[in-house]
Design a protein around this motif. Structure first.
Motif, PDB file in Angstrom:
ATOM      1  N   ALA A 152       0.833  -1.207   0.000  1.00 49.78           N
ATOM      2  CA  ALA A 152       0.000   0.000   0.000  1.00 49.78           C
ATOM      3  C   ALA A 152       0.868   1.257   0.000  1.00 49.78           C
ATOM      4  N   ARG A 153       1.862   1.271   0.858  1.00 52.31           N
ATOM      5  CA  ARG A 153       2.768   2.428   0.949  1.00 52.31           C
ATOM      6  C   ARG A 153       3.536   2.619  -0.358  1.00 52.31           C
ATOM      7  N   ALA A 154       3.987   1.524  -0.954  1.00 50.44           N
ATOM      8  CA  ALA A 154       4.781   1.605  -2.188  1.00 50.44           C
ATOM      9  C   ALA A 154       3.977   2.203  -3.340  1.00 50.44           C
ATOM     10  N   VAL A 155       2.717   1.784  -3.514  1.00 49.34           N
ATOM     11  CA  VAL A 155       1.935   2.333  -4.626  1.00 49.34           C
ATOM     12  C   VAL A 155       1.560   3.786  -4.381  1.00 49.34           C
ATOM     13  N   LEU A 156       1.354   4.154  -3.111  1.00 49.12           N
ATOM     14  CA  LEU A 156       1.067   5.560  -2.810  1.00 49.12           C
ATOM     15  C   LEU A 156       2.299   6.432  -3.027  1.00 49.12           C
ATOM     16  N   GLU A 157       3.456   5.983  -2.565  1.00 50.74           N
ATOM     17  CA  GLU A 157       4.682   6.770  -2.727  1.00 50.74           C
ATOM     18  C   GLU A 157       5.081   6.901  -4.195  1.00 50.74           C
ATOM     19  N   ALA A 158       4.743   5.914  -5.011  1.00 47.87           N
ATOM     20  CA  ALA A 158       5.031   5.984  -6.450  1.00 47.87           C
ATOM     21  C   ALA A 158       4.021   6.877  -7.182  1.00 47.87           C
ATOM     22  N   ARG A 159       2.973   7.312  -6.487  1.00 47.30           N
ATOM     23  CA  ARG A 159       1.911   8.165  -7.028  1.00 47.30           C
ATOM     24  C   ARG A 159       1.148   7.503  -8.169  1.00 47.30           C
ATOM     25  N   LEU A 190       1.207   0.901 -11.876  1.00 52.30           N
ATOM     26  CA  LEU A 190       0.708   0.310 -10.630  1.00 52.30           C
ATOM     27  C   LEU A 190       1.031  -1.172 -10.589  1.00 52.30           C
ATOM     28  N   GLU A 191       0.746  -1.869 -11.668  1.00 55.95           N
ATOM     29  CA  GLU A 191       1.022  -3.298 -11.725  1.00 55.95           C
ATOM     30  C   GLU A 191       2.515  -3.567 -11.509  1.00 55.95           C
ATOM     31  N   ALA A 192       3.362  -2.743 -12.108  1.00 55.70           N
ATOM     32  CA  ALA A 192       4.812  -2.926 -11.955  1.00 55.70           C
ATOM     33  C   ALA A 192       5.253  -2.747 -10.504  1.00 55.70           C
ATOM     34  N   VAL A 193       4.707  -1.761  -9.811  1.00 50.98           N
ATOM     35  CA  VAL A 193       5.048  -1.544  -8.399  1.00 50.98           C
ATOM     36  C   VAL A 193       4.584  -2.727  -7.558  1.00 50.98           C
ATOM     37  N   ILE A 194       3.373  -3.192  -7.815  1.00 53.03           N
ATOM     38  CA  ILE A 194       2.859  -4.339  -7.054  1.00 53.03           C
ATOM     39  C   ILE A 194       3.735  -5.568  -7.298  1.00 53.03           C
ATOM     40  N   ARG A 195       4.050  -5.844  -8.545  1.00 51.54           N
ATOM     41  CA  ARG A 195       4.878  -7.018  -8.860  1.00 51.54           C
ATOM     42  C   ARG A 195       6.247  -6.922  -8.195  1.00 51.54           C
ATOM     43  N   ALA A 196       6.803  -5.721  -8.116  1.00 52.26           N
ATOM     44  CA  ALA A 196       8.136  -5.537  -7.520  1.00 52.26           C
ATOM     45  C   ALA A 196       8.126  -5.681  -6.005  1.00 52.26           C
ATOM     46  N   THR A 197       6.987  -5.439  -5.360  1.00 52.13           N
ATOM     47  CA  THR A 197       6.930  -5.440  -3.898  1.00 52.13           C
ATOM     48  C   THR A 197       6.130  -6.594  -3.312  1.00 52.13           C
TER      49      THR A 197
END
Length: 132
Positions: A36-43, A84-91
């Motif tokens: 959750a934090r990662a997708v928010l920080e990536a905007r 968004l998908e890329a951030v989720i996959r990375a984390t």
């Protein structure tokens, strides 16, 4: 031109700005908070709801499985979905995480505008790094 045609045309003008709801499930509260934090920080998301844990039942590697999972509901735009998908996959800790999304067909216009405004794709400055 009737008003409804004008409004419909404006809605169709830029599909990349249409608001989407995305969902993923995490195996524990800590990883749900981290994603959750990662997708928010990536905007790439304007808002993430961390929901109560639920019991998931599914097929994995040819066998039925059960697991307690923590769902995330994520508000984004069509144009930001790939990022968004890329951030989720990375984390995400799963080999094959559930990452699904669907377009919203209606919503309070002011809320939808807020999602579009906040989902910019420009990395946010973490709170602890912001000047006072």
């Amino acid at each position: 031109m009737e008003e409804s045609e004008s409004a419909h045309g404006a809605l169709q003008a830029d599909r990349s700005e249409s608001v989407w709801m995305a969902m993923t499930n995490l195996p524990d509260e800590a990883s749900a908070a981290r994603v959750a934090r990662a997708v928010l920080e990536a905007r790439v998301a304007a808002c993430v709801n961390r929901l109560a844990p639920c019991q998931s039942e599914y097929w994995w590697q040819g066998k039925p499985e059960q697991a307690m999972e923590y769902p995330l509901l994520i508000k984004t735009t069509a144009g930001q979905y790939g990022a968004l998908e890329a951030v989720i996959r990375a984390t995400h800790p799963y080999d094959v995480p559930e990452v699904v999304a669907w377009p919203l067909v209606a919503g309070l216009p002011a809320y939808l505008d807020w999602v579009r405004t906040e989902t910019t794709g420009a990395k946010a400055t973490p709170v602890e790094d912001r000047p006072e």
